[in-house]
Design a protein around this motif. Sequence first.
Motif, PDB file in Angstrom:
ATOM      1  N   LEU A 142       0.840  -1.211   0.000  1.00 39.01           N
ATOM      2  CA  LEU A 142       0.000   0.000   0.000  1.00 39.01           C
ATOM      3  C   LEU A 142       0.867   1.250   0.000  1.00 39.01           C
ATOM      4  CD1 LEU A 142      -2.990  -0.678   2.382  1.00 39.01           C
ATOM      5  CD2 LEU A 142      -3.072   0.173   0.046  1.00 39.01           C
ATOM      6  N   ASN A 143       1.916   1.229   0.829  1.00 44.96           N
ATOM      7  CA  ASN A 143       2.845   2.363   0.845  1.00 44.96           C
ATOM      8  C   ASN A 143       3.454   2.575  -0.521  1.00 44.96           C
ATOM      9  OD1 ASN A 143       3.965   1.221   4.024  1.00 44.96           O
ATOM     10  ND2 ASN A 143       2.552   2.868   3.598  1.00 44.96           N
ATOM     11  N   MET A 144       3.797   1.427  -1.177  1.00 43.77           N
ATOM     12  CA  MET A 144       4.425   1.534  -2.483  1.00 43.77           C
ATOM     13  C   MET A 144       3.491   2.153  -3.498  1.00 43.77           C
ATOM     14  SD  MET A 144       6.405  -2.044  -2.355  1.00 43.77           S
ATOM     15  CE  MET A 144       6.732  -2.220  -4.084  1.00 43.77           C
ATOM     16  N   LEU A 145       2.180   1.860  -3.341  1.00 43.86           N
ATOM     17  CA  LEU A 145       1.199   2.449  -4.256  1.00 43.86           C
ATOM     18  C   LEU A 145       1.176   3.966  -4.091  1.00 43.86           C
ATOM     19  CD1 LEU A 145      -0.891   1.294  -6.266  1.00 43.86           C
ATOM     20  CD2 LEU A 145      -2.599   1.738  -4.501  1.00 43.86           C
ATOM     21  N   VAL A 146       1.177   4.417  -2.832  1.00 44.09           N
ATOM     22  CA  VAL A 146       1.185   5.862  -2.588  1.00 44.09           C
ATOM     23  C   VAL A 146       2.461   6.482  -3.155  1.00 44.09           C
ATOM     24  CG1 VAL A 146       1.074   7.656  -0.839  1.00 44.09           C
ATOM     25  CG2 VAL A 146      -0.208   5.569  -0.530  1.00 44.09           C
ATOM     26  N   ALA A 147       3.601   5.793  -2.938  1.00 44.49           N
ATOM     27  CA  ALA A 147       4.882   6.308  -3.457  1.00 44.49           C
ATOM     28  C   ALA A 147       4.841   6.377  -4.980  1.00 44.49           C
ATOM     29  CB  ALA A 147       6.040   5.420  -2.996  1.00 44.49           C
ATOM     30  N   PHE A 148       4.229   5.354  -5.590  1.00 41.82           N
ATOM     31  CA  PHE A 148       4.107   5.332  -7.049  1.00 41.82           C
ATOM     32  C   PHE A 148       3.381   6.579  -7.530  1.00 41.82           C
ATOM     33  CE2 PHE A 148       1.996   4.203 -10.982  1.00 41.82           C
ATOM     34  CZ  PHE A 148       2.941   3.473 -11.666  1.00 41.82           C
ATOM     35  N   PHE A 149       2.238   6.896  -6.892  1.00 45.10           N
ATOM     36  CA  PHE A 149       1.457   8.031  -7.381  1.00 45.10           C
ATOM     37  C   PHE A 149       2.118   9.354  -7.047  1.00 45.10           C
ATOM     38  CE2 PHE A 149      -1.977   4.930  -7.854  1.00 45.10           C
ATOM     39  CZ  PHE A 149      -2.288   5.236  -9.163  1.00 45.10           C
ATOM     40  N   SER A 150       2.771   9.455  -5.884  1.00 42.62           N
ATOM     41  CA  SER A 150       3.426  10.741  -5.607  1.00 42.62           C
ATOM     42  C   SER A 150       4.570  10.977  -6.575  1.00 42.62           C
ATOM     43  CB  SER A 150       3.926  10.848  -4.159  1.00 42.62           C
ATOM     44  OG  SER A 150       3.708   9.708  -3.443  1.00 42.62           O
ATOM     45  N   THR A 151       5.315   9.893  -6.915  1.00 43.39           N
ATOM     46  CA  THR A 151       6.392  10.058  -7.888  1.00 43.39           C
ATOM     47  C   THR A 151       5.839  10.441  -9.247  1.00 43.39           C
ATOM     48  OG1 THR A 151       7.580   8.348  -6.699  1.00 43.39           O
ATOM     49  CG2 THR A 151       8.429   8.959  -8.832  1.00 43.39           C
ATOM     50  N   LEU A 152       4.730   9.781  -9.625  1.00 44.21           N
ATOM     51  CA  LEU A 152       4.118  10.058 -10.932  1.00 44.21           C
ATOM     52  C   LEU A 152       3.759  11.533 -11.040  1.00 44.21           C
ATOM     53  CD1 LEU A 152       3.033   8.241 -13.351  1.00 44.21           C
ATOM     54  CD2 LEU A 152       0.811   8.568 -12.330  1.00 44.21           C
ATOM     55  N   VAL A 153       3.032  12.037 -10.024  1.00 44.93           N
ATOM     56  CA  VAL A 153       2.600  13.433 -10.075  1.00 44.93           C
ATOM     57  C   VAL A 153       3.807  14.367  -9.976  1.00 44.93           C
ATOM     58  CG1 VAL A 153       1.170  15.159  -8.952  1.00 44.93           C
ATOM     59  CG2 VAL A 153       0.357  12.827  -9.148  1.00 44.93           C
ATOM     60  N   GLY A 154       4.759  14.003  -9.098  1.00 46.36           N
ATOM     61  CA  GLY A 154       5.942  14.849  -8.935  1.00 46.36           C
ATOM     62  C   GLY A 154       6.726  14.977 -10.227  1.00 46.36           C
ATOM     63  N   LEU A 155       6.941  13.846 -10.902  1.00 49.77           N
ATOM     64  CA  LEU A 155       7.706  13.893 -12.156  1.00 49.77           C
ATOM     65  C   LEU A 155       6.933  14.650 -13.228  1.00 49.77           C
ATOM     66  CD1 LEU A 155      10.299  13.009 -13.494  1.00 49.77           C
ATOM     67  CD2 LEU A 155       9.141  11.004 -14.329  1.00 49.77           C
ATOM     68  N   PHE A 156       5.596  14.499 -13.204  1.00 49.18           N
ATOM     69  CA  PHE A 156       4.784  15.243 -14.172  1.00 49.18           C
ATOM     70  C   PHE A 156       4.969  16.737 -13.958  1.00 49.18           C
ATOM     71  CE2 PHE A 156       0.852  17.136 -15.693  1.00 49.18           C
ATOM     72  CZ  PHE A 156       0.835  16.623 -16.970  1.00 49.18           C
ATOM     73  N   VAL A 157       4.933  17.160 -12.686  1.00 45.93           N
ATOM     74  CA  VAL A 157       5.136  18.577 -12.385  1.00 45.93           C
ATOM     75  C   VAL A 157       6.519  19.032 -12.847  1.00 45.93           C
ATOM     76  CG1 VAL A 157       5.396  20.220 -10.487  1.00 45.93           C
ATOM     77  CG2 VAL A 157       3.525  18.601 -10.471  1.00 45.93           C
ATOM     78  N   LEU A 158       7.526  18.163 -12.607  1.00 47.42           N
ATOM     79  CA  LEU A 158       8.902  18.511 -13.010  1.00 47.42           C
ATOM     80  C   LEU A 158       8.987  18.703 -14.517  1.00 47.42           C
ATOM     81  CD1 LEU A 158      11.821  18.773 -11.844  1.00 47.42           C
ATOM     82  CD2 LEU A 158      12.155  16.433 -12.576  1.00 47.42           C
ATOM     83  N   GLN A 159       8.387  17.765 -15.272  1.00 46.55           N
ATOM     84  CA  GLN A 159       8.438  17.870 -16.730  1.00 46.55           C
ATOM     85  C   GLN A 159       7.694  19.114 -17.209  1.00 46.55           C
ATOM     86  OE1 GLN A 159       6.852  14.113 -17.956  1.00 46.55           O
ATOM     87  NE2 GLN A 159       8.847  13.109 -17.990  1.00 46.55           N
ATOM     88  N   PHE A 160       6.557  19.400 -16.559  1.00 45.75           N
ATOM     89  CA  PHE A 160       5.771  20.583 -16.933  1.00 45.75           C
ATOM     90  C   PHE A 160       6.583  21.851 -16.690  1.00 45.75           C
ATOM     91  CE2 PHE A 160       2.724  23.902 -15.816  1.00 45.75           C
ATOM     92  CZ  PHE A 160       1.949  23.912 -16.965  1.00 45.75           C
ATOM     93  N   ALA A 161       7.245  21.895 -15.518  1.00 50.97           N
ATOM     94  CA  ALA A 161       8.018  23.092 -15.178  1.00 50.97           C
ATOM     95  C   ALA A 161       9.209  23.261 -16.128  1.00 50.97           C
ATOM     96  CB  ALA A 161       8.501  23.019 -13.737  1.00 50.97           C
ATOM     97  N   HIS A 162       9.809  22.124 -16.533  1.00 51.84           N
ATOM     98  CA  HIS A 162      10.902  22.199 -17.496  1.00 51.84           C
ATOM     99  C   HIS A 162      10.411  22.765 -18.819  1.00 51.84           C
ATOM    100  CE1 HIS A 162      14.556  20.835 -15.822  1.00 51.84           C
ATOM    101  NE2 HIS A 162      14.072  19.689 -15.381  1.00 51.84           N
ATOM    102  N   LYS A 163       9.201  22.318 -19.204  1.00 52.24           N
ATOM    103  CA  LYS A 163       8.647  22.745 -20.477  1.00 52.24           C
ATOM    104  C   LYS A 163       8.353  24.239 -20.457  1.00 52.24           C
ATOM    105  CE  LYS A 163       5.073  20.668 -23.327  1.00 52.24           C
ATOM    106  NZ  LYS A 163       3.990  19.707 -23.059  1.00 52.24           N
ATOM    107  N   LYS A 164       7.869  24.726 -19.304  1.00 46.91           N
ATOM    108  CA  LYS A 164       7.581  26.157 -19.170  1.00 46.91           C
ATOM    109  C   LYS A 164       8.848  26.962 -18.895  1.00 46.91           C
ATOM    110  CE  LYS A 164       3.128  25.961 -19.561  1.00 46.91           C
ATOM    111  NZ  LYS A 164       2.549  26.445 -20.798  1.00 46.91           N
TER     112      LYS A 164
END
Lengths: 255, 162
Positions: A142-164
């Motif tokens: 269960l912890n790993m699932l939460v870590a999976f989603f936080s990483t997913l959203v975090g990396l998405f934000v990182l890529q978005f910020a790089h793009k901007k």
Amino acid sequence: MNTPKSLEEISDLLLQIASLLMISGANTNRVNTSISRFASVLNCEVFNLTSQKTIILTITDNNTKKSFTRVKNIPPHKIDFAIISRISNASWNAISGQWTFQEISEKIDSIKEQKKYSKYITLIAVSFSGAGFCNIFGGDYLNMLVAFFSTLVGLFVLQFAHKKQFNGYISVFLASFIASMLACTGIIYNIGTNPEATLATSILFLVPGVALINSFTDLLDKNVINGMVRFTHGVMTVLSMALGLFLAMLIFQIK
Amino acid sequence: MIPTLLNLLEVAIWSGIAAVGFAILFNIPRKAIITVFLLALGAGFIKFVLLDFHINIILASLTAASFVGLVSMPLAHRIHLPPVVYSIPAVIPMIPGYFAYETVLSIMSFIFLEVDVPKRTALMQDIFSNGFTMLFILISLTIGVSLPLLLLRKNTVKKIKR
């Protein structure tokens, strides 16, 4: 023997190779040896100063002893090991096959055009490594699932910020803040047996591993300035990561 | 014994997966992915077995990274890729990121939050132990990965005879 090209063209090509290697995350020693290999194929000798933002290079023709100096600014770094391995292979093939200027130049152009993994594959793969880190730190599935989603959203934000085209450290701060906010909800709702592990690992995808390893590789090779620059860059990145985590923990009053 | 071993193996497999995730982020060639997974799995297994025997994390990281460095040398000849391409992603799961930001967090708590003197002393200890553990793990990873080249005094793997 090779058709003689003007030193200007040769130095442009060598600078292009050096800058490609540098932005792809090669260590300084590799950059220097690669371009001297290419230079030896073109019957030149090369002397260069490689730094993180600029490369200064002087080439000398072995026959005429004429020399030429040129400076190039390096674009922002984007780690890409495929480019490093292809340039390395090309340099050996160039030596064994005695390539001409034209052949090397075409090869480098084709290397630049190589495609990358798609954005979504990268997102999923890195999220799996977030989950993997969570398992290493003792989280359950269960912890790993939460870590999976936080990483997913975090990396998405990182890529978005790089793009901007945000400042690099600010993008890392934003990504770390958002990822750790998500992991903090895991602690608040008490998901899984070890939600602290999730918080500790949700931001590990931002750790500048290549910069930190390369910094010590450079220091071992006595490229002290580049080593210190890379280390400082790594420390700045870690600082912005920790700032994001700290802010999230302050908001949720954790610890 | 067996449950411990299975548990270690599970952790090692997940560190292999973590390494592959980073390898894809670093855009490594497709044929190197399996190699990275196996190298990171082996390194993770060595590291966690040593940690299970209560060996210091720095020494454990050095051993695991040396494994990666030594194995990647013959592999470089076989799959015709420079060793950095798969040795660096394989040690990425061992990068002391946790110690790194824990150091910074301790510094921030020391400056902003804590006023109590014994707790501030404990934070000082945290800053020093985490910070220097991070530095030494980084150094040992670097030395481990470049061990073959350092020992054989060559600057490229191509010149080392099989």
